[in-house]
Design a protein around this motif. Sequence first.
Motif, mmCIF file in Angstrom:
data_model
loop_
_atom_site.group_PDB
_atom_site.id
_atom_site.type_symbol
_atom_site.label_atom_id
_atom_site.label_comp_id
_atom_site.label_asym_id
_atom_site.label_seq_id
_atom_site.Cartn_x
_atom_site.Cartn_y
_atom_site.Cartn_z
ATOM 1 N N ALA A 160 5.252 -2.124 4.327
ATOM 2 C CA ALA A 160 4.203 -1.449 3.556
ATOM 3 C C ALA A 160 4.338 -1.768 2.074
ATOM 4 O O ALA A 160 3.333 -1.965 1.370
ATOM 5 C CB ALA A 160 4.265 0.054 3.780
ATOM 6 N N PHE A 161 5.573 -1.829 1.590
ATOM 7 C CA PHE A 161 5.780 -2.189 0.179
ATOM 8 C C PHE A 161 5.344 -3.632 -0.065
ATOM 9 O O PHE A 161 4.692 -3.936 -1.079
ATOM 10 C CB PHE A 161 7.246 -2.014 -0.207
ATOM 11 N N ALA A 162 5.705 -4.526 0.855
ATOM 12 C CA ALA A 162 5.302 -5.929 0.713
ATOM 13 C C ALA A 162 3.780 -6.056 0.742
ATOM 14 O O ALA A 162 3.196 -6.835 -0.041
ATOM 15 C CB ALA A 162 5.925 -6.768 1.831
ATOM 16 N N THR A 174 13.585 -2.654 -7.097
ATOM 17 C CA THR A 174 12.948 -1.971 -8.231
ATOM 18 C C THR A 174 13.228 -2.714 -9.533
ATOM 19 O O THR A 174 12.330 -2.892 -10.362
ATOM 20 C CB THR A 174 13.460 -0.523 -8.334
ATOM 21 N N GLY A 175 14.466 -3.139 -9.705
ATOM 22 C CA GLY A 175 14.827 -3.888 -10.914
ATOM 23 C C GLY A 175 14.047 -5.178 -11.047
ATOM 24 O O GLY A 175 13.634 -5.563 -12.158
ATOM 25 N N LEU A 178 6.497 2.808 -6.334
ATOM 26 C CA LEU A 178 6.584 2.721 -4.885
ATOM 27 C C LEU A 178 7.956 2.207 -4.452
ATOM 28 O O LEU A 178 8.536 2.711 -3.480
ATOM 29 C CB LEU A 178 5.490 1.797 -4.340
ATOM 30 N N SER A 179 8.493 1.242 -5.183
ATOM 31 C CA SER A 179 9.822 0.716 -4.832
ATOM 32 C C SER A 179 10.890 1.786 -5.039
ATOM 33 O O SER A 179 11.849 1.882 -4.259
ATOM 34 C CB SER A 179 10.147 -0.529 -5.654
ATOM 35 N N SER A 197 14.494 5.892 -2.690
ATOM 36 C CA SER A 197 14.827 7.318 -2.655
ATOM 37 C C SER A 197 14.765 7.872 -1.240
ATOM 38 O O SER A 197 15.572 8.733 -0.864
ATOM 39 C CB SER A 197 13.878 8.107 -3.562
ATOM 40 N N TYR A 198 13.811 7.380 -0.456
ATOM 41 C CA TYR A 198 13.679 7.867 0.923
ATOM 42 C C TYR A 198 14.971 7.612 1.699
ATOM 43 O O TYR A 198 15.496 8.520 2.369
ATOM 44 C CB TYR A 198 12.504 7.171 1.616
#
Length: 485
Positions: free
Chosen positions: A303-305, A106-107, A411-412, A417-418
């Motif tokens: 999925a994030f990628a 995220t950072g 999204l990140s 968080s998940y």
Amino acid sequence: MSITSALSNALSGLNATTRAAEVVSSNVANSMTEGYGRREIELGARQIGNTASGVAVVGIQRATDPVITGERRLSDGLVGLESTRVDYYDTISRALGQADEAGSITGLVIDLESSLIDASNHPESDTHLYAVSNSASALSDRINSAADAISQARQNADQDIATTVDRLQSALDKIVKINVDIQKNVSSGYDASGLMDQRQLLIDEVSQIIPVKEVEREHGMVSLYTPGGSILLASKAATIEFSPVNTITPDMVVDPGVLSGLKINGHSVSTSAENGPIAGGELAGLFEIRDTLAPEAQTKLDAFARDLVERFQDSAMDPTMSAGMAGLFTDGGAAFDIANEEGLSNRLKLNAVVDPNEGGDLWRLRDGIGAASEGDAGNATLLQSMLSKLQSGVATTSGGFSTIERTSSGLSSDLFSYFETAGLASQSDLSYASAQQMSLKTIELENGVDTDNELQKLLLIERSYAANAKVIETVETLFDQLMRI
């Protein structure tokens, strides 16, 4: 009563009190010994013919509470399962990085946004363009390292399963041998309590790997069953089979036989952590990591990628890109194909044409990935479009995420968080299981050695010994008087 009868009774009393003193001293000496079961001497009237003749040591009883011990062993298995889960989620959290941590995924998304803002304000500056390239490269590298950590978690779990199965098989084989020794001792009338202590420690070790229920058999022997119905030990130990692999890739699963499942006595069994023959222990937790939790993390990271790649693989954003051309982020250097999402996070790479470390040109960040030549140094249109793409809300179509629209950083954050939420839930479950285990151990220890009580017994034994010795002394005096008559 004759004088010889009195002497015989007293001698039997001395023998019994001597044996009782040995039992008490053993209890006191082993009051801190793990797995030691408190001994109780069992006495009975000695009969010679039809006449009672003193006292006899009937046997030595090992004091245990099988119900409490059984419940404690189930809690041992639950602690093993939850500890395995907590360790896994700690690994994933470290791999992703805290959402507010510099260098986290995220950072680094936020760093890329900041570098694009700066480059948009100064499109002519190679320094700012290099910052964009460097931020994008750092982000792809961090996603790669997170994917590698997930793959390593699966690999470690596979190797740990093999080690754990070896430990389990070894413990079961040792229990069989001790079972036989106990049977021999009991059948011959010898005290087998020491062997039973050793067996209890081994069964406790097994219960951490797979929760077991102990069933008593004749002559002090036991059988072991799992709550799920598998027989681990009857007259002989079950054969547990598992074959580790050298390398695990994201596409490898158990169903096609690429990864080994578990066999008990030649039959494949379910490795579910919640239901099945081995549910509720350390071994089930390791299978859960390898076959469920780590693949789930891989799917979400892929999925994030994918979301990151597709934001920049858009000819509407960059008109210089032709069909099939890779954008800012690539699938191992090539354009991304939605049919090849699995393992994308492992292959994600910054496009070499904009990476000066790979011989690329920084001006392509400003003028277009497919630009034939360098354009106007003051044109920030493409940089602004890239920033807009990164900050715009996009619905995620894979990975099991909800379909609400999110920015890339959003999204990140949801990705982290998940796993953070799942990790906290596992920690809570571990705390509960540990508290239950401690409570049951406390109850179990109440049936163990109470040194104060044992010392009180020793005082009674001392009095009994003195009384029997006095009888013998009196008999000796009577014999002396008779000899003088």
